[in-house]
Write a protein that holds these residues in place. Structure first.
Motif, short mmCIF file in Angstrom:
data_model
loop_
_atom_site.label_atom_id
_atom_site.label_comp_id
_atom_site.label_asym_id
_atom_site.label_seq_id
_atom_site.Cartn_x
_atom_site.Cartn_y
_atom_site.Cartn_z
N ARG A 213 0.82 -1.21 0.00
CA ARG A 213 0.00 0.00 0.00
C ARG A 213 0.86 1.27 0.00
O ARG A 213 0.37 2.36 -0.27
CB ARG A 213 -0.93 -0.01 1.22
N GLY A 214 2.13 1.10 0.31
CA GLY A 214 3.05 2.23 0.28
C GLY A 214 3.15 2.93 -1.08
O GLY A 214 3.66 4.03 -1.18
N SER A 240 1.39 -7.11 -1.69
CA SER A 240 0.64 -7.41 -0.46
C SER A 240 -0.85 -7.46 -0.82
O SER A 240 -1.27 -7.00 -1.88
CB SER A 240 0.87 -6.31 0.57
N ARG A 241 -1.62 -7.97 0.11
CA ARG A 241 -3.07 -8.04 -0.15
C ARG A 241 -3.68 -6.65 -0.22
O ARG A 241 -4.60 -6.42 -1.00
CB ARG A 241 -3.73 -8.87 0.96
N ALA A 242 -3.15 -5.72 0.58
CA ALA A 242 -3.70 -4.35 0.55
C ALA A 242 -3.56 -3.79 -0.86
O ALA A 242 -4.48 -3.12 -1.36
CB ALA A 242 -2.97 -3.48 1.57
N GLY A 256 1.30 -14.26 0.59
CA GLY A 256 0.81 -14.27 1.98
C GLY A 256 -0.15 -15.39 2.25
O GLY A 256 -0.33 -16.29 1.41
N GLN A 257 -0.75 -15.30 3.41
CA GLN A 257 -1.62 -16.35 3.91
C GLN A 257 -2.71 -16.72 2.91
O GLN A 257 -3.03 -17.89 2.73
CB GLN A 257 -2.26 -15.87 5.21
N GLY A 259 -2.54 -15.67 -0.27
CA GLY A 259 -1.92 -15.56 -1.59
C GLY A 259 -0.94 -16.69 -1.76
O GLY A 259 -1.17 -17.80 -1.29
N GLY A 271 7.28 -0.69 0.66
CA GLY A 271 6.00 -0.11 1.10
C GLY A 271 5.04 -1.15 1.63
O GLY A 271 3.84 -1.08 1.44
N ILE A 272 5.60 -2.14 2.32
CA ILE A 272 4.81 -3.22 2.94
C ILE A 272 5.11 -3.18 4.44
O ILE A 272 6.28 -3.17 4.84
CB ILE A 272 5.19 -4.59 2.34
N GLY A 274 4.44 -5.40 6.88
CA GLY A 274 4.92 -6.63 7.51
C GLY A 274 3.88 -7.27 8.42
O GLY A 274 4.22 -7.82 9.47
N ALA A 275 2.62 -7.22 7.98
CA ALA A 275 1.55 -7.88 8.74
C ALA A 275 1.82 -9.39 8.79
O ALA A 275 2.42 -9.94 7.87
CB ALA A 275 0.20 -7.62 8.07
N HIS A 278 1.11 -11.38 5.76
CA HIS A 278 2.07 -11.25 4.65
C HIS A 278 3.32 -12.09 4.96
O HIS A 278 3.80 -12.83 4.10
CB HIS A 278 2.45 -9.78 4.41
N ILE A 291 12.00 -1.90 2.38
CA ILE A 291 12.09 -0.46 2.08
C ILE A 291 10.81 0.16 2.63
O ILE A 291 9.71 -0.20 2.19
CB ILE A 291 12.17 -0.19 0.56
N ALA A 297 8.20 0.32 11.22
CA ALA A 297 7.35 -0.67 10.53
C ALA A 297 7.78 -2.08 10.96
O ALA A 297 8.98 -2.38 11.02
CB ALA A 297 7.49 -0.51 9.02
N GLY A 309 13.19 4.87 3.91
CA GLY A 309 13.12 5.89 2.87
C GLY A 309 11.87 5.74 2.04
O GLY A 309 11.09 4.80 2.22
P1 FAD Z 1 -0.04 -1.38 5.06
O1 FAD Z 1 -0.13 -2.21 6.27
O2 FAD Z 1 -0.98 -0.21 4.95
O3 FAD Z 1 1.44 -0.86 4.96
C1 FAD Z 1 1.90 0.08 4.04
C2 FAD Z 1 3.33 0.42 4.42
O4 FAD Z 1 3.89 1.27 3.44
C3 FAD Z 1 3.46 1.14 5.76
O5 FAD Z 1 4.38 0.45 6.58
C4 FAD Z 1 3.99 2.53 5.40
O6 FAD Z 1 4.89 3.06 6.35
C5 FAD Z 1 4.69 2.25 4.09
N1 FAD Z 1 4.78 3.38 3.18
C6 FAD Z 1 3.80 4.29 2.86
N2 FAD Z 1 4.24 5.12 1.90
C7 FAD Z 1 5.53 4.75 1.62
C8 FAD Z 1 6.50 5.23 0.72
N3 FAD Z 1 6.25 6.26 -0.11
N4 FAD Z 1 7.71 4.64 0.70
C9 FAD Z 1 8.00 3.59 1.54
N5 FAD Z 1 7.08 3.09 2.41
C10 FAD Z 1 5.88 3.67 2.44
N6 FAD Z 1 -1.91 -9.54 3.52
C11 FAD Z 1 -1.02 -9.97 2.60
O7 FAD Z 1 -0.10 -9.22 2.21
N7 FAD Z 1 -1.15 -11.21 2.06
C12 FAD Z 1 -2.12 -12.07 2.43
O8 FAD Z 1 -2.19 -13.18 1.87
C13 FAD Z 1 -3.05 -11.66 3.42
N8 FAD Z 1 -4.03 -12.49 3.85
C14 FAD Z 1 -4.86 -12.07 4.85
C15 FAD Z 1 -5.81 -12.96 5.36
C16 FAD Z 1 -6.64 -12.55 6.37
C17 FAD Z 1 -7.64 -13.54 6.92
C18 FAD Z 1 -6.54 -11.23 6.90
C19 FAD Z 1 -7.44 -10.80 8.01
C20 FAD Z 1 -5.62 -10.36 6.39
C21 FAD Z 1 -4.78 -10.75 5.36
N9 FAD Z 1 -3.83 -9.87 4.82
C22 FAD Z 1 -2.92 -10.35 3.93
C23 FAD Z 1 -3.84 -8.44 5.13
C24 FAD Z 1 -2.81 -8.03 6.16
O9 FAD Z 1 -3.36 -8.12 7.45
C25 FAD Z 1 -2.42 -6.55 5.93
O10 FAD Z 1 -3.57 -5.74 5.96
C26 FAD Z 1 -1.70 -6.30 4.60
O11 FAD Z 1 -0.63 -7.23 4.46
C27 FAD Z 1 -1.15 -4.90 4.59
O12 FAD Z 1 -0.58 -4.62 3.37
P2 FAD Z 1 0.54 -3.51 3.25
O13 FAD Z 1 1.68 -3.85 4.12
O14 FAD Z 1 0.80 -3.28 1.81
O15 FAD Z 1 -0.23 -2.19 3.75
#
Ligand code: FAD
Length: 327
Positions: A213-214, A240-242, A256-257, A259, A271-272, A274-275, A278, A291, A297, A309
């Motif tokens: 989502r980053g 990531s899933r987001a 991930g779980q 995926g 930009g992940i 680390g849930a 994932h 990164i 994070a 960064g």
């Molecule tokens: P976020 O948690 O929103 O993280 C975004 C990160 O990007 C933040 O750390 C932020 O600091 C950083 N960031 C923002 N802008 C920038 C930038 N410009 N440069 C650098 N960093 C930046 N998730 C998976 O990934 N895979 C799965 O298979 C999966 N299965 C799931 C199953 C279940 C039953 C549930 C409940 C959830 C599942 N999830 C899964 C979702 C998981 O819980 C998280 O919501 C998801 O992994 C978050 O994705 P993310 O890290 O991209 O987003």
């Protein structure tokens, strides 16, 4: 008695992770003092059967039929049962691909045999097969032993190294007649849609660059930067899933779980956060580089290397540097 490995084919060629299983199968067969048998099924089997011999099989069984042109559980299960009977196989291994897991589980169940799915290690201890499974999001490793005479395991891709192929091989290659006809196969393939146009498969990739989502400030550019770094490194693109849920990239890239489970040598997470879900899919990667612009994070606690960064600056800088160094 024998140890049998199913060499899965996709679009007419062997799925690479099956060679890893065959390579480990060779070591296990030697330790168990039993022959190593490879099974190849498909419309064409010749090239893969020859390769299986080069990768160390003592015997290669083939089932060649238009009915096996594409994987269908009923047909492939019938073929595997025939091969098990023919080879008197007591240990049966597949790669833990989607089809491998299904086939292994279905035939193990039909034959009332023991099954260790998605294992990350297989060895012989005191003459017994021991499998290791990674559970609770890669946080616990559990050893599995079998109480049944016949033992099945599917092996997570990239758990074992790729074996060396011998220049010449002396394995016996034997064709078995498939005792099944189309009327007995309830699954019909009406159409095949191609989605992976030449991309490196995530589960087989040695290098993966993933975005999360980053990238939200400019998702199209963010994933373009992710893809450019992946390309220069010869790797695959993950997400990531987001990022998938937000529609930035198709589901087939999700790690991930819910995926794909991946185990590359190098996993770069941009930009992940680390849930745990994932981490469940990539925590077994050999080297993790994160990164993230947030120094707190959670991904940094699992990463071997961290770059604090903005991914929109860090990714192009890395790509430019690798381009220089890798030519
Ligand atoms: P976020 O948690 O929103 O993280 C975004 C990160 O990007 C933040 O750390 C932020 O600091 C950083 N960031 C923002 N802008 C920038 C930038 N410009 N440069 C650098 N960093 C930046 N998730 C998976 O990934 N895979 C799965 O298979 C999966 N299965 C799931 C199953 C279940 C039953 C549930 C409940 C959830 C599942 N999830 C899964 C979702 C998981 O819980 C998280 O919501 C998801 O992994 C978050 O994705 P993310 O890290 O991209 O987003």
């Amino acid at each position: 008695m024998s140890l049998l490995v199913w060499i899965e084919q996709a679009q007419g060629s062997a799925v690479p992770s099956c060679w890893e299983v065959l390579g480990q199968g060779r070591k296990l067969a030697d330790a168990l003092k039993t022959p190593l048998v490879a099974l190849v099924m498909g419309e064409e089997t010749e090239a893969t059967a020859a390769a299986a011999a080069q990768y160390g099989a003592d015997t290669v069984l083939t089932l060649t039929s238009p009915l096996l042109a594409r994987y269908r559980l009923t047909a492939y299960a019938a073929g595997l049962r025939q091969a098990i009977q023919e080879a008197d196989a007591t240990v049966i291994l597949t790669s833990a691909t989607q089809n491998g897991r299904e086939l292994c589980a279905a035939v193990a169940c039909e034959l009332d045999a023991g099954l260790a799915p998605d294992v990350v290690d297989l060895r012989v201890e005191e003459g017994q097969l021991v499998a290791t499974r990674s559970i609770y999001s890669n946080n616990i490793l559990v050893d599995v032993t079998f109480t049944t005479p016949r033992q099945f395991a599917s092996v997570r891709p990239r758990s074992f190294p790729m074996p060396e192929a011998a220049d010449a091989a002396s394995a016996e290659i034997r064709e078995l007649p498939l005792s099944l006809d189309e009327e007995q196969i309830p699954e019909k393939i009406l159409e095949v849609a191609q989605t992976d146009g030449g991309e490196i498969s995530l589960t087989d990739a040695r290098i993966i660059v993933s975005g999360g989502r980053g990238v939200a400030a400019d998702p199209a550019r963010g994933f373009q930067l992710v893809a450019e770094l992946a390309q220069v490194l010869g790797g695959a693109v993950g997400a990531s899933r987001a990022a998938v849920d937000a529609g930035y990239i198709p589901y087939k890239h999700q790690v991930g779980q819910t995926g794909k489970t991946v185990r590359p040598d190098l996993y770069i997470a941009a930009g992940i956060s680390g849930a745990i879900q994932h981490l469940a899919g990539m925590g077994g990667s050999k080297i993790i580089v994160a990164i993230n612009k947030d120094p707190d994070a959670p991904i940094f606690s699992r990463a071997h290397y961290g770059i604090v960064g903005d991914l929109f600056e860090v990714l192009p800088a890395l790509t430019a540097e690798f381009k220089k160094r890798l030519g």
